[in-house]
Motif scaffolding. Structure first.
Motif, mmCIF file in Angstrom:
data_model
loop_
_atom_site.group_PDB
_atom_site.id
_atom_site.type_symbol
_atom_site.label_atom_id
_atom_site.label_comp_id
_atom_site.label_asym_id
_atom_site.label_seq_id
_atom_site.Cartn_x
_atom_site.Cartn_y
_atom_site.Cartn_z
ATOM 1 N N GLU A 20 0.808 -1.223 0.000
ATOM 2 C CA GLU A 20 0.000 0.000 0.000
ATOM 3 C C GLU A 20 0.840 1.270 0.000
ATOM 4 O OE1 GLU A 20 -2.967 0.021 3.106
ATOM 5 O OE2 GLU A 20 -3.009 -2.162 3.093
ATOM 6 N N ILE A 21 1.715 1.401 1.011
ATOM 7 C CA ILE A 21 2.478 2.629 1.173
ATOM 8 C C ILE A 21 3.809 2.330 1.860
ATOM 9 C CG2 ILE A 21 1.306 3.191 3.344
ATOM 10 C CD1 ILE A 21 1.509 6.173 2.493
ATOM 11 N N TYR A 22 4.836 3.055 1.425
ATOM 12 C CA TYR A 22 6.177 2.917 1.985
ATOM 13 C C TYR A 22 6.764 4.318 2.144
ATOM 14 C CZ TYR A 22 5.646 -1.692 -0.222
ATOM 15 O OH TYR A 22 5.184 -2.922 -0.626
ATOM 16 N N VAL A 23 7.476 4.531 3.237
ATOM 17 C CA VAL A 23 8.263 5.748 3.410
ATOM 18 C C VAL A 23 9.683 5.284 3.699
ATOM 19 C CG1 VAL A 23 8.650 7.852 4.725
ATOM 20 C CG2 VAL A 23 6.317 7.087 4.278
ATOM 21 N N VAL A 24 10.589 5.647 2.803
ATOM 22 C CA VAL A 24 11.982 5.218 2.897
ATOM 23 C C VAL A 24 12.852 6.441 3.111
ATOM 24 C CG1 VAL A 24 13.895 4.168 1.608
ATOM 25 C CG2 VAL A 24 11.576 3.261 1.359
ATOM 26 N N TYR A 25 13.788 6.351 4.063
ATOM 27 C CA TYR A 25 14.780 7.411 4.220
ATOM 28 C C TYR A 25 16.072 6.901 3.617
ATOM 29 C CZ TYR A 25 17.955 10.838 6.126
ATOM 30 O OH TYR A 25 18.908 11.822 6.247
ATOM 31 N N PHE A 48 10.793 13.710 -0.964
ATOM 32 C CA PHE A 48 10.705 14.825 -0.025
ATOM 33 C C PHE A 48 12.117 15.244 0.361
ATOM 34 C CE2 PHE A 48 10.389 16.761 4.161
ATOM 35 C CZ PHE A 48 9.374 17.687 3.944
ATOM 36 N N ASP A 49 12.394 16.528 0.176
ATOM 37 C CA ASP A 49 13.708 17.097 0.489
ATOM 38 C C ASP A 49 13.693 17.601 1.928
ATOM 39 O OD1 ASP A 49 16.019 18.595 0.762
ATOM 40 O OD2 ASP A 49 15.803 19.608 -1.173
ATOM 41 N N PRO A 50 14.358 16.922 2.858
ATOM 42 C CA PRO A 50 14.321 17.360 4.253
ATOM 43 C C PRO A 50 15.065 18.680 4.489
ATOM 44 C CG PRO A 50 15.818 15.506 4.020
ATOM 45 C CD PRO A 50 15.138 15.702 2.697
ATOM 46 N N ARG A 51 15.940 19.051 3.582
ATOM 47 C CA ARG A 51 16.664 20.324 3.721
ATOM 48 C C ARG A 51 15.757 21.508 3.389
ATOM 49 N NH1 ARG A 51 18.725 16.537 1.546
ATOM 50 N NH2 ARG A 51 18.295 17.184 -0.558
ATOM 51 N N ALA A 52 14.916 21.347 2.378
ATOM 52 C CA ALA A 52 14.015 22.430 1.948
ATOM 53 C C ALA A 52 12.646 22.336 2.609
ATOM 54 C CB ALA A 52 13.852 22.386 0.428
ATOM 55 N N GLY A 53 12.300 21.142 3.132
ATOM 56 C CA GLY A 53 10.990 20.951 3.748
ATOM 57 C C GLY A 53 9.859 20.859 2.742
ATOM 58 N N PRO A 75 22.247 12.787 -5.018
ATOM 59 C CA PRO A 75 22.773 11.816 -4.051
ATOM 60 C C PRO A 75 22.602 12.227 -2.581
ATOM 61 C CG PRO A 75 24.388 12.274 -5.781
ATOM 62 C CD PRO A 75 23.296 13.275 -5.914
ATOM 63 N N SER A 76 22.044 13.394 -2.314
ATOM 64 C CA SER A 76 21.807 13.843 -0.937
ATOM 65 C C SER A 76 20.762 12.960 -0.264
ATOM 66 C CB SER A 76 21.301 15.288 -0.928
ATOM 67 O OG SER A 76 22.235 16.138 -1.538
ATOM 68 N N ASP A 77 20.483 13.249 0.999
ATOM 69 C CA ASP A 77 19.451 12.474 1.695
ATOM 70 C C ASP A 77 18.062 12.905 1.240
ATOM 71 O OD1 ASP A 77 19.908 14.939 3.079
ATOM 72 O OD2 ASP A 77 18.880 14.141 4.836
ATOM 73 N N TRP A 78 17.162 11.914 1.131
ATOM 74 C CA TRP A 78 15.783 12.129 0.705
ATOM 75 C C TRP A 78 14.876 11.191 1.486
ATOM 76 C CZ3 TRP A 78 14.247 15.794 -2.785
ATOM 77 C CH2 TRP A 78 15.246 16.395 -3.546
#
Length: 86
Positions: A20-25, A48-53, A75-78
């Motif tokens: 159904e749904i996945y959230v991957v860091y 989702f860009d955690p740096r820009a919100g 290649p940054s974190d997402w």
């Protein structure tokens, strides 16, 4: 409904209601592998860009039924939101 399922992602960080749904860091690297074998549905993949919100302006799709390689915008974190299409 979602539970920790680090085993479903090569990053080791995943919350999921499989099929159904996945959230991957994904902290580093250009790609991340996600096990979507819980469903053969088509999935919408948003970044989702955690740096820009905020979400990245582009999205992509992935077909379930196997482990898929997701290419991140940079290649940054997402945080990657993967939802079954209705």
């Amino acid at each position: 409904r979602m539970t920790p399922r680090g085993d479903l992602s090569s990053s080791g960080v995943c919350l999921a209601a499989p099929g159904e749904i996945y959230v991957v860091y994904a902290q580093s690297g250009a790609t991340v592998n996600v096990d979507l074998s819980g469903s053969t549905s088509q999935f919408l993949v948003r970044f989702f860009d955690p740096r820009a919100g905020s979400f990245h302006p582009t999205s992509t799709t992935a077909v379930g039924g196997a482990t898929r390689t997701i290419t991140k915008p940079t290649p940054s974190d997402w945080a990657i939101l993967i939802e079954a299409s209705s």
